[in-house]
Design a protein around this motif. Structure first.
Motif, mmCIF file in Angstrom:
data_model
loop_
_atom_site.group_PDB
_atom_site.id
_atom_site.type_symbol
_atom_site.label_atom_id
_atom_site.label_comp_id
_atom_site.label_asym_id
_atom_site.label_seq_id
_atom_site.Cartn_x
_atom_site.Cartn_y
_atom_site.Cartn_z
ATOM 1 N N ASP A 23 6.607 11.724 -1.171
ATOM 2 C CA ASP A 23 6.171 10.359 -1.486
ATOM 3 C C ASP A 23 6.708 9.368 -0.466
ATOM 4 O O ASP A 23 7.821 9.505 0.046
ATOM 5 C CB ASP A 23 6.650 9.952 -2.884
ATOM 6 C CG ASP A 23 5.903 10.693 -3.974
ATOM 7 O OD1 ASP A 23 4.755 11.118 -3.734
ATOM 8 O OD2 ASP A 23 6.476 10.859 -5.071
ATOM 9 N N VAL A 42 -13.512 5.825 -1.999
ATOM 10 C CA VAL A 42 -13.379 6.897 -2.978
ATOM 11 C C VAL A 42 -14.733 7.581 -3.080
ATOM 12 O O VAL A 42 -15.769 6.919 -3.158
ATOM 13 C CB VAL A 42 -12.953 6.345 -4.363
ATOM 14 C CG1 VAL A 42 -12.893 7.448 -5.390
ATOM 15 C CG2 VAL A 42 -11.617 5.627 -4.256
ATOM 16 N N ASN A 64 -0.515 4.475 -1.452
ATOM 17 C CA ASN A 64 -1.601 5.145 -0.735
ATOM 18 C C ASN A 64 -1.100 5.924 0.480
ATOM 19 O O ASN A 64 -1.904 6.370 1.292
ATOM 20 C CB ASN A 64 -2.641 4.128 -0.263
ATOM 21 C CG ASN A 64 -3.381 3.513 -1.423
ATOM 22 O OD1 ASN A 64 -3.518 4.116 -2.477
ATOM 23 N ND2 ASN A 64 -3.850 2.294 -1.242
ATOM 24 N N LYS A 65 0.206 6.077 0.602
ATOM 25 C CA LYS A 65 0.770 6.739 1.775
ATOM 26 C C LYS A 65 1.625 7.936 1.367
ATOM 27 O O LYS A 65 2.167 7.979 0.266
ATOM 28 C CB LYS A 65 1.632 5.765 2.576
ATOM 29 C CG LYS A 65 0.861 4.581 3.129
ATOM 30 C CD LYS A 65 1.793 3.627 3.842
ATOM 31 C CE LYS A 65 1.053 2.388 4.314
ATOM 32 N NZ LYS A 65 1.956 1.422 4.929
ATOM 33 N N LYS A 66 1.752 8.870 2.284
ATOM 34 C CA LYS A 66 2.626 10.040 2.127
ATOM 35 C C LYS A 66 3.353 10.252 3.443
ATOM 36 O O LYS A 66 2.875 9.861 4.503
ATOM 37 C CB LYS A 66 1.828 11.312 1.797
ATOM 38 C CG LYS A 66 1.175 11.313 0.438
ATOM 39 C CD LYS A 66 2.180 11.603 -0.636
ATOM 40 C CE LYS A 66 1.488 11.765 -1.982
ATOM 41 N NZ LYS A 66 2.431 11.927 -3.058
ATOM 42 N N PHE A 124 0.951 9.520 6.526
ATOM 43 C CA PHE A 124 -0.453 9.672 6.188
ATOM 44 C C PHE A 124 -0.851 8.545 5.248
ATOM 45 O O PHE A 124 -0.123 8.208 4.329
ATOM 46 C CB PHE A 124 -0.716 11.019 5.496
ATOM 47 C CG PHE A 124 -0.657 12.181 6.427
ATOM 48 C CD1 PHE A 124 -1.801 12.652 7.041
ATOM 49 C CD2 PHE A 124 0.550 12.811 6.706
ATOM 50 C CE1 PHE A 124 -1.751 13.720 7.913
ATOM 51 C CE2 PHE A 124 0.604 13.878 7.572
ATOM 52 C CZ PHE A 124 -0.545 14.336 8.179
ATOM 53 N N LYS A 125 -2.027 7.977 5.485
ATOM 54 C CA LYS A 125 -2.515 6.874 4.661
ATOM 55 C C LYS A 125 -3.898 7.214 4.136
ATOM 56 O O LYS A 125 -4.778 7.607 4.898
ATOM 57 C CB LYS A 125 -2.576 5.590 5.487
ATOM 58 C CG LYS A 125 -3.029 4.399 4.696
ATOM 59 C CD LYS A 125 -3.095 3.154 5.552
ATOM 60 C CE LYS A 125 -3.712 2.046 4.727
ATOM 61 N NZ LYS A 125 -4.166 0.952 5.544
ATOM 62 N N ALA A 126 -4.080 7.054 2.830
ATOM 63 C CA ALA A 126 -5.389 7.293 2.222
ATOM 64 C C ALA A 126 -6.321 6.135 2.549
ATOM 65 O O ALA A 126 -5.903 4.984 2.632
ATOM 66 C CB ALA A 126 -5.250 7.430 0.708
ATOM 67 N N GLU A 127 -7.573 6.458 2.750
ATOM 68 C CA GLU A 127 -8.574 5.415 2.962
ATOM 69 C C GLU A 127 -8.874 4.718 1.644
ATOM 70 O O GLU A 127 -8.612 5.261 0.568
ATOM 71 C CB GLU A 127 -9.850 6.040 3.521
ATOM 72 C CG GLU A 127 -9.677 6.651 4.899
ATOM 73 C CD GLU A 127 -10.968 7.274 5.422
ATOM 74 O OE1 GLU A 127 -12.002 7.178 4.740
ATOM 75 O OE2 GLU A 127 -10.918 7.849 6.505
ATOM 76 N N ASP A 128 -9.446 3.532 1.717
ATOM 77 C CA ASP A 128 -9.810 2.801 0.508
ATOM 78 C C ASP A 128 -11.057 3.382 -0.153
ATOM 79 O O ASP A 128 -11.271 3.207 -1.352
ATOM 80 C CB ASP A 128 -10.046 1.324 0.832
ATOM 81 C CG ASP A 128 -8.756 0.612 1.214
ATOM 82 O OD1 ASP A 128 -7.685 1.055 0.767
ATOM 83 O OD2 ASP A 128 -8.833 -0.368 1.969
ATOM 84 N N GLN A 157 0.811 -1.219 0.000
ATOM 85 C CA GLN A 157 0.000 0.000 0.000
ATOM 86 C C GLN A 157 0.847 1.272 0.000
ATOM 87 O O GLN A 157 0.359 2.341 0.332
ATOM 88 C CB GLN A 157 -0.926 -0.001 1.227
ATOM 89 C CG GLN A 157 -1.900 -1.161 1.257
ATOM 90 C CD GLN A 157 -2.853 -1.124 0.072
ATOM 91 O OE1 GLN A 157 -3.396 -0.086 -0.267
ATOM 92 N NE2 GLN A 157 -3.049 -2.265 -0.564
#
Length: 167
Positions: free
Chosen positions: A129, A157, A58-60, A151-155, A55
């Protein structure tokens, strides 16, 4: 009964040690930072290594670069400075260099007690990144530090709503 407890504890310790070995191996597999330039005079090299996962896209990483300063308790403070992304010639990797004159700005609220505290004062945070396969290398002046958050984006959308315009 006691023998079973000791066997259980021994098995638990063995599994814990094996898990630690696997984690240590993950760290050992990181890119060697000797390929990056040595810090210039008055600077130090800081390295961030994060775990690799499927994943990573999906992370920063949010970099906060600053230093401990004595400031008043009631104002917000921000350090002046600039973070520059630089290419590592011949490797296709990047690194970051932070420059600052050490000056901080603050809001101008009047502090009734004028009490001072030591606090980490940072420049504006920067999102970069996430890459669990390579270290993030940052050069900062001596006396400065690098803090980071992941930071992690949720699945999930979402879709924005369209506003219909009147004709």
């Amino acid at each position: 009964m006691k023998k079973n407890i000791f066997k259980f504890i021994g098995l638990f310790i063995a599994l814990l040690g094996f898990n630690s070995l696997l984690m240590a191996q993950n760290t050992i597999l990181k890119q060697d930072v000797s390929i990056f330039p040595k810090p210039k005079e008055g600077y130090k090299q800081m390295v961030i290594e994060v775990p690799h996962s499927n994943q990573d896209v999906n992370k920063k990483i949010e970099l906060s670069i600053g230093k401990m300063m004595e400031v008043d308790k009631c104002n917000l403070h921000i350090l002046g400075g600039q973070l520059e992304k630089k290419p590592l010639q011949g490797w296709g990797y990047d690194y970051y260099e932070f420059s600052s004159k050490g000056q901080a700005a603050s809001t101008l609220m009047g502090c009734p007690d004028n009490e001072k505290v030591w606090k980490f004062v940072s420049a504006a945070p920067k999102l970069v990144d996430y890459n669990g396969r390579l270290p993030i290398v940052v050069y900062v002046p001596e006396g400065y530090d690098v803090q980071f958050r992941i930071f992690k984006a949720e699945d999930d959308v979402y879709r924005a709503s369209e506003v219909k315009q009147k004709k």
